[in-house]
Design a protein around this motif. Structure first.
Motif, short mmCIF file in Angstrom:
data_model
loop_
_atom_site.label_atom_id
_atom_site.label_comp_id
_atom_site.label_asym_id
_atom_site.label_seq_id
_atom_site.Cartn_x
_atom_site.Cartn_y
_atom_site.Cartn_z
N LEU A 215 -1.41 21.34 -56.71
CA LEU A 215 0.04 21.36 -56.53
C LEU A 215 0.40 21.81 -55.11
O LEU A 215 1.27 21.22 -54.45
CB LEU A 215 0.69 22.29 -57.56
N ALA A 216 -0.27 22.87 -54.64
CA ALA A 216 0.00 23.38 -53.29
C ALA A 216 -0.37 22.33 -52.24
O ALA A 216 0.35 22.14 -51.25
CB ALA A 216 -0.78 24.66 -53.04
N GLY A 217 -1.48 21.61 -52.45
CA GLY A 217 -1.90 20.59 -51.50
C GLY A 217 -0.91 19.45 -51.40
O GLY A 217 -0.59 18.98 -50.30
N VAL A 218 -0.38 19.00 -52.54
CA VAL A 218 0.61 17.94 -52.54
C VAL A 218 1.90 18.42 -51.85
O VAL A 218 2.50 17.70 -51.04
CB VAL A 218 0.91 17.47 -53.98
N THR A 219 2.29 19.65 -52.17
CA THR A 219 3.52 20.20 -51.59
C THR A 219 3.44 20.28 -50.08
O THR A 219 4.34 19.82 -49.35
CB THR A 219 3.80 21.60 -52.16
N VAL A 220 2.36 20.86 -49.57
CA VAL A 220 2.24 21.04 -48.12
C VAL A 220 1.99 19.70 -47.44
O VAL A 220 2.37 19.50 -46.28
CB VAL A 220 1.14 22.07 -47.79
N GLY A 221 1.38 18.73 -48.15
CA GLY A 221 1.21 17.40 -47.57
C GLY A 221 2.55 16.73 -47.32
O GLY A 221 2.76 16.10 -46.28
N HIS B 179 15.88 24.80 -55.07
CA HIS B 179 14.57 25.22 -55.58
C HIS B 179 13.63 25.33 -54.38
O HIS B 179 13.60 24.44 -53.53
CB HIS B 179 14.01 24.22 -56.59
N PRO B 180 12.82 26.41 -54.30
CA PRO B 180 11.95 26.61 -53.12
C PRO B 180 10.97 25.47 -52.88
O PRO B 180 10.54 25.27 -51.75
CB PRO B 180 11.21 27.91 -53.46
N SER B 181 10.60 24.74 -53.92
CA SER B 181 9.59 23.69 -53.75
C SER B 181 10.19 22.34 -53.32
O SER B 181 9.45 21.39 -53.06
CB SER B 181 8.82 23.49 -55.05
N SER C 195 -5.93 22.69 -48.87
CA SER C 195 -5.86 22.07 -47.53
C SER C 195 -6.51 20.70 -47.52
O SER C 195 -6.07 19.79 -46.81
CB SER C 195 -6.53 22.99 -46.50
N ILE C 196 -7.59 20.54 -48.31
CA ILE C 196 -8.24 19.24 -48.40
C ILE C 196 -7.30 18.22 -49.05
O ILE C 196 -7.15 17.08 -48.57
CB ILE C 196 -9.55 19.36 -49.20
N VAL C 197 -6.64 18.63 -50.13
CA VAL C 197 -5.69 17.75 -50.82
C VAL C 197 -4.54 17.37 -49.88
O VAL C 197 -4.07 16.23 -49.87
CB VAL C 197 -5.16 18.42 -52.10
N HIS C 198 -4.06 18.34 -49.06
CA HIS C 198 -2.99 18.06 -48.09
C HIS C 198 -3.38 16.90 -47.16
O HIS C 198 -2.58 16.00 -46.88
CB HIS C 198 -2.70 19.34 -47.31
N ALA C 199 -4.63 16.91 -46.69
CA ALA C 199 -5.09 15.83 -45.81
C ALA C 199 -5.19 14.51 -46.56
O ALA C 199 -4.85 13.44 -46.02
CB ALA C 199 -6.45 16.20 -45.21
#
Length: 579
Positions: free
Chosen positions: A48-54, A221-223, A347-351
């Protein structure tokens, strides 16, 4: 006995052992299975964090690519390749890397001076330099940068990022090389002076929409990714309403094939200073970002040396795909941590999310107006500066406030690395000045349990705190100011750190007083100082080796015997007095 020129039989095993030892010592600088031991428990949050930051990183990658004088594609490629490699090889479990505003500030003058074609070579060279710095284990050097310097540096970068967006909203026509100054402030003024009024009005409208979305969305919403929503709204309006807003343009729907950047050997010496600047900034920003990230949540240990290796590998990888230098990005890292990231999987998911955008949504991304990206970066620059932080520094101490202001001004006016160096230098001068004041030297009359009229001709000099080059001159002048005494007792038991300059001053004091006919006794030399005093000549400067004492009572008794003989008008034969 071996023949001349041959290798002894034992040499090969010795070299093999040294190589194995070197590999063992550097093993902690490379990826390991231990990096992913928590993934089984945290993978949902990390995904979830990776998708969000991506999603958050997409407009930033595009915007920083354009702002640096390159292309949106190069910014996106850098976010993908460098983001993935830094996540795998870096020393932080949660650091998110890619193109950043600070790096843009450095790249703009490099592009203006050497052209777009030089960036890949500069990126490769900088990546090699950062990697070697990590292998040499110099990662902890960043800890010497004081807080006011860091915040002044950040304020200066924010101002430059803000001003770099003004040419993007002033006119639809791209700025030709050499048309505007390489200084962001001057270029902003030049752009406004030559601005197209109609285009500027449309662009400011786009910026206002993006800014409003970025302010309102987090309150819902923060997200919610306000920047992406703002860009989407502006892109839709630009498609529906006929207007002059320039867009990113077509970007490839695949990653470019990797290739080694061509470096003309004749240009190597020309590009090396630029590469050193980029490497220094990449190292400083990445380590600062990772250090801050480590305080935001319990995300495991942070290895600064491995982080440098990882960032170096990331920039090398980006250069192979035609990208730009990358660093750790504190804003994206913060978003990732707040979204639940606990391992490097996020971080990998973000990329991978950004990679999916290239293959799936290249067409829509190409229709994004540049003014919308400028709006994202305007807001990014504003959010980089926290009023509470500025207020804290400005109300802390006068010297820290000046260091903060000077660092910010030099960052905006001249150069980021120069600003950091000057800021650190100023902070060091202030620290040394404060440390010199902590060196205490006082002339004390003798106060003994059994007073003697002989004590009027004796003075004790008490040393406290450190004694080094900054305070040595003041100490010398204070002690040499003694008058009308026969004996001086130097009390050194409370002396702390002493450098060669401090020891040399003590030796000069002893010799100077002895030349004036004043006997010098030394009391309380610590074991940690004795070797230095012996090498520099402090002890050799004494009239007699028995003028060195452990306790004050023994030194006082000896001093009184000197005074008594002097008052009796006798010569003082050292051989009799000191036996």
């Amino acid at each position: 006995m071996t023949a001349a020129g041959t290798t002894p039989p034992s040499a090969a095993p010795t070299r093999a052992r040294r190589l194995r030892a070197a590999i063992t010592r550097s093993r902690d600088l490379w990826p390991a299975r231990e990096d992913y031991r928590l993934v089984r428990r945290t993978w949902r949050k990390d995904l979830l964090a990776g998708v969000t930051v991506g999603i958050v990183a997409l407009p930033l990658a595009l915007g920083f690519g354009v702002s640096s004088g390159l292309t949106a594609e190069q910014g996106l490629v850098t976010a993908i390749v460098a983001g993935l490699l830094a996540a795998v090889f870096g020393g932080s479990n949660v650091q998110v890397s890619g193109p950043t505003g600070a790096m843009v500030v450095v790249l703009v003058p490099i592009v203006a001076t050497y052209g777009v074609g030089a960036i890949a070579a500069v990126t490769l060279l900088a990546g090699l330099i950062v990697t070697v710095t990590g292998l040499l284990r110099l990662g902890k050097v960043v800890s010497i940068i004081p807080w006011p310097v860091i915040e002044g540096f950040t304020l200066g970068i924010a101002c430059i990022i803000f001003m770099q967006q003004i040419p993007l909203i002033a006119s639809a026509a791209p700025t030709a090389p050499g048309e505007h100054s390489s200084n962001a402030l001057v270029a902003a003024v030049q752009s406004l002076a030559a601005a197209d009024a109609e285009y500027l009005t449309w662009a400011l409208g786009a910026v206002a929409i993006v800014a409003a979305c970025m302010v309102i969305a987090p309150r819902i919403h923060p997200s919610v990714p306000g920047s992406l929503i703002g860009i989407a709204v502006v892109a839709v309006l630009a498609a529906l309403l006929p207007g002059p807003l320039a867009t990113i343009g077509a970007i490839p729907s695949t990653l470019p094939a990797p290739s080694l950047p061509s470096i003309d050997p004749s240009l190597l010496t020309v590009l090396l200073p630029a590469a050193l600047t980029v490497a220094a900034l990449a190292a400083i920003e990445s380590l600062l970002s990772a250090r801050v990230a480590g305080t935001m949540a319990d995300t495991g240990a942070f290895d600064p040396d491995r982080e440098l290796v990882g960032q170096g590998v990331a920039s090398i990888g980006a250069s192979l795909f035609g990208g730009m230098p990358a660093t750790g990005a504190i804003a994206r890292t913060s978003v990732s941590i707040r979204a639940g990231a606990r391992t490097r999987l996020a971080s990998i998911v973000h990329a991978l999310v950004l990679l999916a955008v290239v293959y799936v949504a290249a067409g829509p991304v190409g229709s994004i107006p540049l003014a919308a990206l400028a709006g994202v970066l305007f807001m990014t620059a504003i959010r980089m500066v926290r009023a509470a932080t500025v207020r804290s520094i400005m109300t802390s101490t006068r010297s820290d406030a000046w260091i903060f202001v000077i660092t910010a001004l030099i960052t905006v006016s001249f150069d980021l690395i120069v600003a950091v160096l000057i800021g650190v230098t100023l902070a060091a001068v202030v620290a040394l000045r404060a440390a010199s004041r902590s060196t205490g030297v006082s002339l004390e009359p003798i106060e003994a349990d059994q007073p003697s009229d002989l004590d009027d001709s004796i003075v004790a000099v008490r040393f406290q705190g450190p004694l080094f080059f900054v305070s040595s001159e003041r100490v010398f002048e204070t002690v040499m100011g003694v008058r009308s005494v026969t004996v001086v007792i130097l009390r050194l038991s409370r002396l702390e750190r002493v450098d060669a300059s401090g020891a040399q001053v003590l030796a000069e004091i002893v010799r100077g007083l002895e030349r004036r006919g004043i006997t010098v006794l030394i009391k309380g030399v610590q074991d940690s100082h004795s070797a230095l005093f012996r090498r520099v000549g402090v002890l050799a400067a004494l009239r007699h080796h028995k003028h060195l004492f452990v306790d004050f009572d023994g030194a006082l008794e000896h001093a009184r015997s000197h005074v008594e003989r002097a008052r009796a008008g006798q010569a003082v034969p050292t051989s009799q007095l000191d036996r």
